[in-house]
Design an enzyme around this catalytic site. Sequence first.
Site, short mmCIF file in Angstrom:
data_model
loop_
_atom_site.label_atom_id
_atom_site.label_comp_id
_atom_site.label_asym_id
_atom_site.label_seq_id
_atom_site.Cartn_x
_atom_site.Cartn_y
_atom_site.Cartn_z
N LYS A 176 38.92 39.28 36.19
CA LYS A 176 37.75 38.50 36.58
C LYS A 176 36.94 39.25 37.62
O LYS A 176 35.71 39.28 37.55
CB LYS A 176 38.19 37.15 37.17
CG LYS A 176 38.52 36.14 36.11
CD LYS A 176 38.85 34.80 36.71
CE LYS A 176 40.14 34.83 37.45
NZ LYS A 176 40.87 33.55 37.46
N ASP A 202 36.36 26.01 34.96
CA ASP A 202 37.54 26.00 34.12
C ASP A 202 37.56 24.79 33.17
O ASP A 202 38.40 24.70 32.29
CB ASP A 202 38.77 25.91 35.04
CG ASP A 202 39.86 26.89 34.67
OD1 ASP A 202 39.63 27.72 33.78
OD2 ASP A 202 40.94 26.80 35.27
N GLN A 258 43.79 28.89 40.26
CA GLN A 258 44.77 29.51 39.36
C GLN A 258 45.98 28.60 39.18
O GLN A 258 46.56 28.14 40.17
CB GLN A 258 45.24 30.84 39.96
CG GLN A 258 44.21 31.93 39.92
CD GLN A 258 44.06 32.54 38.55
OE1 GLN A 258 42.97 32.93 38.17
NE2 GLN A 258 45.13 32.59 37.78
N1 LIG Z 1 43.13 27.65 36.13
C1 LIG Z 1 43.58 28.61 35.30
N2 LIG Z 1 42.86 28.89 34.19
C2 LIG Z 1 43.30 29.84 33.31
O1 LIG Z 1 42.64 30.09 32.28
C3 LIG Z 1 44.52 30.54 33.60
C4 LIG Z 1 45.19 30.23 34.79
N3 LIG Z 1 44.71 29.25 35.61
N4 LIG Z 1 46.34 30.88 35.12
C5 LIG Z 1 46.79 32.03 34.35
C6 LIG Z 1 46.48 31.87 32.88
C7 LIG Z 1 46.58 33.19 32.16
N5 LIG Z 1 45.24 33.61 31.93
C8 LIG Z 1 44.84 34.90 31.55
C9 LIG Z 1 45.73 35.95 31.51
C10 LIG Z 1 45.31 37.23 31.16
C11 LIG Z 1 43.99 37.46 30.85
C12 LIG Z 1 43.50 38.82 30.47
O2 LIG Z 1 42.42 39.22 30.87
N6 LIG Z 1 44.27 39.57 29.66
C13 LIG Z 1 43.86 40.85 29.15
C14 LIG Z 1 44.44 42.07 29.88
C15 LIG Z 1 45.74 41.92 30.57
C16 LIG Z 1 46.20 43.20 31.25
O3 LIG Z 1 46.47 44.17 30.54
O4 LIG Z 1 46.24 43.22 32.49
C17 LIG Z 1 44.20 40.91 27.66
O5 LIG Z 1 43.72 41.85 27.02
O6 LIG Z 1 44.96 40.06 27.18
C18 LIG Z 1 43.08 36.41 30.88
C19 LIG Z 1 43.51 35.16 31.24
C20 LIG Z 1 44.32 32.55 32.18
N7 LIG Z 1 45.05 31.49 32.75
#
Ligand SMILES: Nc1nc(=O)c2c([nH]1)NC[C@@H]1CN(c3ccc(C(=O)N[C@@H](CCC(=O)O)C(=O)O)cc3)CN21
Length: 288
Positions: free
Chosen positions: A54, A121, A98
């Site tokens: 983010k 959210d 979070q």
């Molecule tokens: N309030 C709240 N809302 C959410 O949407 C949320 C949370 N909390 N807590 C954690 C979970 C997990 N979430 C996530 C976790 C990973 C990515 C992400 O960007 N993943 C990428 C790269 C991961 C990496 O390699 O570091 C991907 O490609 O999956 C996004 C949202 C969203 N989540």
Amino acid sequence: MTARLLDGKALAEKIQDRLKVEIAELQPDRGRAPGLAVLMVGDNPASAAYVRNKERACERLGMVSFGQHLPATATQAELTAIIHQLNADPNVDGILVQLPLPEGLDGNALLLEIDPDKDADGLHPANLGRLVRGEPCLRSCTPAGVMEILRDGGIDPAGKKAVVVGRSILVGKPIALMLLEANATVTIAHSRTPDLAAVCREADILVAAVGRPLMIGPDYIKPGATVIDVGINRITDQTGKGKLVGDVDFDRLLDVAGAITPVPGGVGPMTVTMLLANTVESYRRRLA
Ligand SMILES: Nc1nc(=O)c2c([nH]1)NC[C@@H]1CN(c3ccc(C(=O)N[C@@H](CCC(=O)O)C(=O)O)cc3)CN21
Ligand SMILES: NC(=O)c1ccc[n+]([C@@H]2O[C@H](COP(=O)([O-])OP(=O)(O)OC[C@H]3O[C@@H](n4cnc5c(N)ncnc54)[C@H](OP(=O)(O)O)[C@@H]3O)[C@@H](O)[C@H]2O)c1
Ligand SMILES: [Mg+2]
């Protein structure tokens, strides 16, 4: 047959490029950039990945991110006070707490304190209620991202059978509602569902939001089905290296599924993008 890859990362970049232009156009009138506040308490590996991505994306788009990282010893009263401060701050358009919060803190009570117009959210009861009623609102980011992936992939849920595994407020329930709104026939499965594999094999569209690494194998899949993997699990591979995997056994599904999202590079980047889109939407409305 090899499944078509539903590339969430590429779609996320495309949408973020559009948001960047939109922000650049709005900013001269507004006199400030859109602001996103993220409240993280304690340490959770899935949350840490999310926070990192983010912050990177905010910077890329010319948005301001107000990060607050508190120790797990923070109190409910302290967190509530921070939310009230962010509600009142004219530079903040989006607020996200979070989840999950550390033991002893009440996440639901905290979500109630967020100004629904800053609820990037989409988790405040006012926004969830509007979603249930089919009214416009700030919509939960992961489910909204899944719907964008389906749309971009040319997969119309209308008339199809969808199975969502997982019933959390954050993911499973709102995804089921959005698929229903898009005229799918929806089943929600969970830990008490008997013969889960047979239920999943009925699905034209299968969404896995469980949090169990590689749980969904080929025996869960109707040949040709669309498979959306929401899971983000950190595991250690044979060489002792940390690795991110979904709930779906991607490699073994490639010659059964019709289309599939990878992890990483699938739903995750779209969650980040929908969060930014919600924040920009709230910025646009606040100052209109
Ligand atoms: N309030 C709240 N809302 C959410 O949407 C949320 C949370 N909390 N807590 C954690 C979970 C997990 N979430 C996530 C976790 C990973 C990515 C992400 O960007 N993943 C990428 C790269 C991961 C990496 O390699 O570091 C991907 O490609 O999956 C996004 C949202 C969203 N989540
Ligand atoms: N990609 C993203 O952007 C993103 C966003 C948010 C979350 N996530 C990830 O998605 C996963 C789910 O997150 P969440 O917040 O929804 O988790 P959660 O609150 O723990 O919910 C998990 C759900 O899975 C169900 N479940 C657990 N074990 C099961 C089993 N053996 N069979 C069938 N159902 C089972 C649970 O059923 P019960 O209700 O019966 O307990 C529950 O409904 C996690 O890996 C999380 O990190 C990813
Ligand atoms: Mg992903």
